[in-house]
Design a protein around this motif. Structure first.
Motif, PDB file in Angstrom:
ATOM      1  N   ARG A 113       0.908  -1.081   0.072  1.00  0.00           N
ATOM      2  CA  ARG A 113      -0.133   0.018   0.032  1.00  0.00           C
ATOM      3  C   ARG A 113       0.843   1.338  -0.096  1.00  0.00           C
ATOM      4  O   ARG A 113       0.299   2.216  -0.532  1.00  0.00           O
ATOM      5  CB  ARG A 113      -1.012  -0.019   1.202  1.00  0.00           C
ATOM      6  N   PHE A 114       2.150   1.190   0.716  1.00  0.00           N
ATOM      7  CA  PHE A 114       2.886   2.362   0.533  1.00  0.00           C
ATOM      8  C   PHE A 114       3.336   2.672  -0.754  1.00  0.00           C
ATOM      9  O   PHE A 114       3.258   3.839  -1.317  1.00  0.00           O
ATOM     10  CB  PHE A 114       4.107   2.118   1.490  1.00  0.00           C
ATOM     11  N   ALA A 159      14.109  13.577  11.599  1.00  0.00           N
ATOM     12  CA  ALA A 159      14.792  12.744  11.798  1.00  0.00           C
ATOM     13  C   ALA A 159      13.955  11.196  11.378  1.00  0.00           C
ATOM     14  O   ALA A 159      14.330  10.586  10.700  1.00  0.00           O
ATOM     15  CB  ALA A 159      15.432  12.430  13.141  1.00  0.00           C
ATOM     16  N   SER A 160      12.790  11.359  11.975  1.00  0.00           N
ATOM     17  CA  SER A 160      12.003  10.395  11.502  1.00  0.00           C
ATOM     18  C   SER A 160      11.498  10.208   9.974  1.00  0.00           C
ATOM     19  O   SER A 160      11.343   9.201   9.314  1.00  0.00           O
ATOM     20  CB  SER A 160      10.477  10.306  12.385  1.00  0.00           C
ATOM     21  N   ALA A 161      11.165  11.443   9.691  1.00  0.00           N
ATOM     22  CA  ALA A 161      10.957  11.493   8.097  1.00  0.00           C
ATOM     23  C   ALA A 161      11.771  11.068   7.180  1.00  0.00           C
ATOM     24  O   ALA A 161      11.468  10.681   6.079  1.00  0.00           O
ATOM     25  CB  ALA A 161      10.461  12.979   8.012  1.00  0.00           C
ATOM     26  N   THR A 162      13.345  11.276   7.602  1.00  0.00           N
ATOM     27  CA  THR A 162      14.332  10.800   6.670  1.00  0.00           C
ATOM     28  C   THR A 162      14.036   9.232   6.601  1.00  0.00           C
ATOM     29  O   THR A 162      14.325   8.367   5.494  1.00  0.00           O
ATOM     30  CB  THR A 162      15.589  11.306   7.192  1.00  0.00           C
ATOM     31  N   GLN A 163      13.811   8.409   7.815  1.00  0.00           N
ATOM     32  CA  GLN A 163      13.759   7.104   7.886  1.00  0.00           C
ATOM     33  C   GLN A 163      12.295   6.382   7.039  1.00  0.00           C
ATOM     34  O   GLN A 163      12.347   5.281   6.781  1.00  0.00           O
ATOM     35  CB  GLN A 163      13.976   6.693   9.204  1.00  0.00           C
ATOM     36  N   GLN A 164      11.201   7.356   7.349  1.00  0.00           N
ATOM     37  CA  GLN A 164       9.937   6.741   7.193  1.00  0.00           C
ATOM     38  C   GLN A 164       9.397   7.229   5.907  1.00  0.00           C
ATOM     39  O   GLN A 164       8.142   6.684   5.370  1.00  0.00           O
ATOM     40  CB  GLN A 164       9.090   7.163   8.302  1.00  0.00           C
ATOM     41  N   ALA A 211       5.378   6.380   6.087  1.00  0.00           N
ATOM     42  CA  ALA A 211       5.033   5.306   7.020  1.00  0.00           C
ATOM     43  C   ALA A 211       4.900   5.988   8.537  1.00  0.00           C
ATOM     44  O   ALA A 211       5.810   6.643   8.995  1.00  0.00           O
ATOM     45  CB  ALA A 211       5.791   4.096   7.119  1.00  0.00           C
ATOM     46  N   SER A 212       3.982   5.421   9.409  1.00  0.00           N
ATOM     47  CA  SER A 212       4.100   5.856  10.800  1.00  0.00           C
ATOM     48  C   SER A 212       5.109   5.553  11.568  1.00  0.00           C
ATOM     49  O   SER A 212       5.889   4.439  11.190  1.00  0.00           O
ATOM     50  CB  SER A 212       2.677   5.415  11.149  1.00  0.00           C
ATOM     51  N   VAL A 213       5.686   6.130  12.274  1.00  0.00           N
ATOM     52  CA  VAL A 213       6.717   5.799  13.188  1.00  0.00           C
ATOM     53  C   VAL A 213       6.456   4.385  13.963  1.00  0.00           C
ATOM     54  O   VAL A 213       5.333   4.135  14.409  1.00  0.00           O
ATOM     55  CB  VAL A 213       6.947   6.982  14.449  1.00  0.00           C
TER      56      VAL A 213
END
Length: 370
Positions: A320-321, A341-346, A357-359
């Motif tokens: 779905r992503f 930081a989370s945005a870079t990974q997700q 994607a959600s954390v």
């Protein structure tokens, strides 16, 4: 790297328990055990090449040899159906009908007409969620990656040939696993461009596009530049016809024999048939046959050649992503608020569309280890 040496895997518990030296030929016989259902001692007493097919498989081979139209697909396909040029053929198994196939149906195949996709399975599907997605049952072994997939590779070609005979406007068949996300419009455009090239149009036995460079480290299987099946492959109408020939049963026999020689790797076994028929094999750009790191995933999104497909997409969230990421730019996006930081990974961006994607969500289309 596309270069990969494959090693055989011990397939039988009794063989593992025996702790004896197992030759290449014995491994091949163990492979036949999975197909025919006979016991290991019976197979070991059988000379290599005297394949002992199950009664149901013997009957199916006779049918393939003698029937004018060995696989009747008239209820699904006709020359009056949609005008698409590519038939998508998906290998699956009944244990994946209500998950992987359902995810495909709800994402990249959602807008595909039912005559543009065909599933090669082991049993008929009773799942109402798969209506409009023809699932063809076969005589291939259920829940079995080695013998079962080798069998399905041949059955898929035979079925594609039958479908293409009913649809003269279809010029390509694209074969892929059920853990693959495909972008049908981009694939069709890539093949339309390839079709227009002089190389493709002048190859009498057809053309196959895919990811090549895999091989088996075995003297019995000398294919130095074989197909790496994870990226799927696209076969022209002429290539499908050349492979199936006038006796479809012979293709199934040939494929199983090649698998026996090639350590049960169905894609390498099929490459033997490509080579035997002098089918032209060429690289396909934009396919992602391996699991990617986050950096590799983002790099592919920014490449000059658009992504065509992704393999090893075996969770619903990852499927779905990708579907959300490749939606038209004007489509509404789902808002997920993350720190930098989370945005870079997700998060990933394709053109002007960013999807996150959600954390804590591990169902993403890249490896969390890279």
């Amino acid at each position: 790297s596309s270069l990969r040496i494959r090693y055989s895997t011990c397939l039988s518990v009794s063989m593992m328990q025996s702790r004896i030296g197992i030759s290449h030929h014995t491994r091949g016989l163990a492979f036949l055990v999975l197909l025919c259902g006979c016991t290991l001692p019976e197979a070991l007493r059988t000379r290599l090449g005297d394949q002992q097919w199950s009664p149901s498989m013997q009957a199916w081979l006779r049918h393939l040899d003698n029937a004018t139209h060995p696989i009747d697909l008239t209820g699904h396909f006709s020359e009056h159906n949609s005008s698409g040029k590519v038939l998508h053929v998906i290998y699956s198994d009944s244990q994946f009908y209500n998950n992987r196939l359902a995810w495909i149906k709800q994402t990249w195949a959602e807008a595909l007409p039912s005559d543009r996709i065909l599933v090669i399975g082991d049993k008929a599907s009773q799942d109402t969620d798969l209506r409009g997605m023809p699932v063809l049952p076969t005589q291939c072994a259920s829940h079995e990656h080695w013998a079962g997939l080798c069998c399905k590779f041949a059955e898929a070609l035979i079925a594609a040939h039958s479908a293409m005979e009913l649809m003269p406007h279809v010029t390509w068949a694209y074969f892929a696993d059920d853990d693959t996300y495909v972008r049908p419009e981009i694939l069709e455009e890539a093949l339309r461009t390839s079709e227009a090239s002089a190389v493709s149009s002048t190859s009498p036995n057809g053309v196959v596009y895919g990811n090549f460079g895999c091989f088996v480290d075995s003297p019995a299987c000398q294919v130095p530049h074989g197909l790496c099946g994870g990226g799927g492959y696209a076969a022209s109408r002429a290539a499908v016809a050349s492979l199936v020939g006038t006796r479809p049963g012979d293709l199934l026999r040939e494929t199983m024999q090649n698998c026996d020689s090639c350590e049960m790797w169905s894609d390498i076994a099929l490459s033997v048939s490509f080579e035997k028929r002098s089918i032209l094999t060429l690289p396909m750009q934009g396919i992602q046959p391996w699991t990617l790191t986050k950096a590799e995933f983002d790099e592919g999104l920014a490449a000059a050649v658009e992504p065509v497909q992704y393999h090893y997409i075996n969770t619903e969230g990852a499927m779905r992503f990708l579907h959300e990421l490749f939606q038209p730019e004007e489509a509404d996006a789902i808002d997920v608020f993350l720190d930098e930081a989370s945005a870079t990974q997700q998060c990933s961006t394709f053109r002007d569309r960013t999807v996150c994607a959600s954390v804590g969500q591990d169902e993403v289309p890249w490896s969390l280890d890279g």
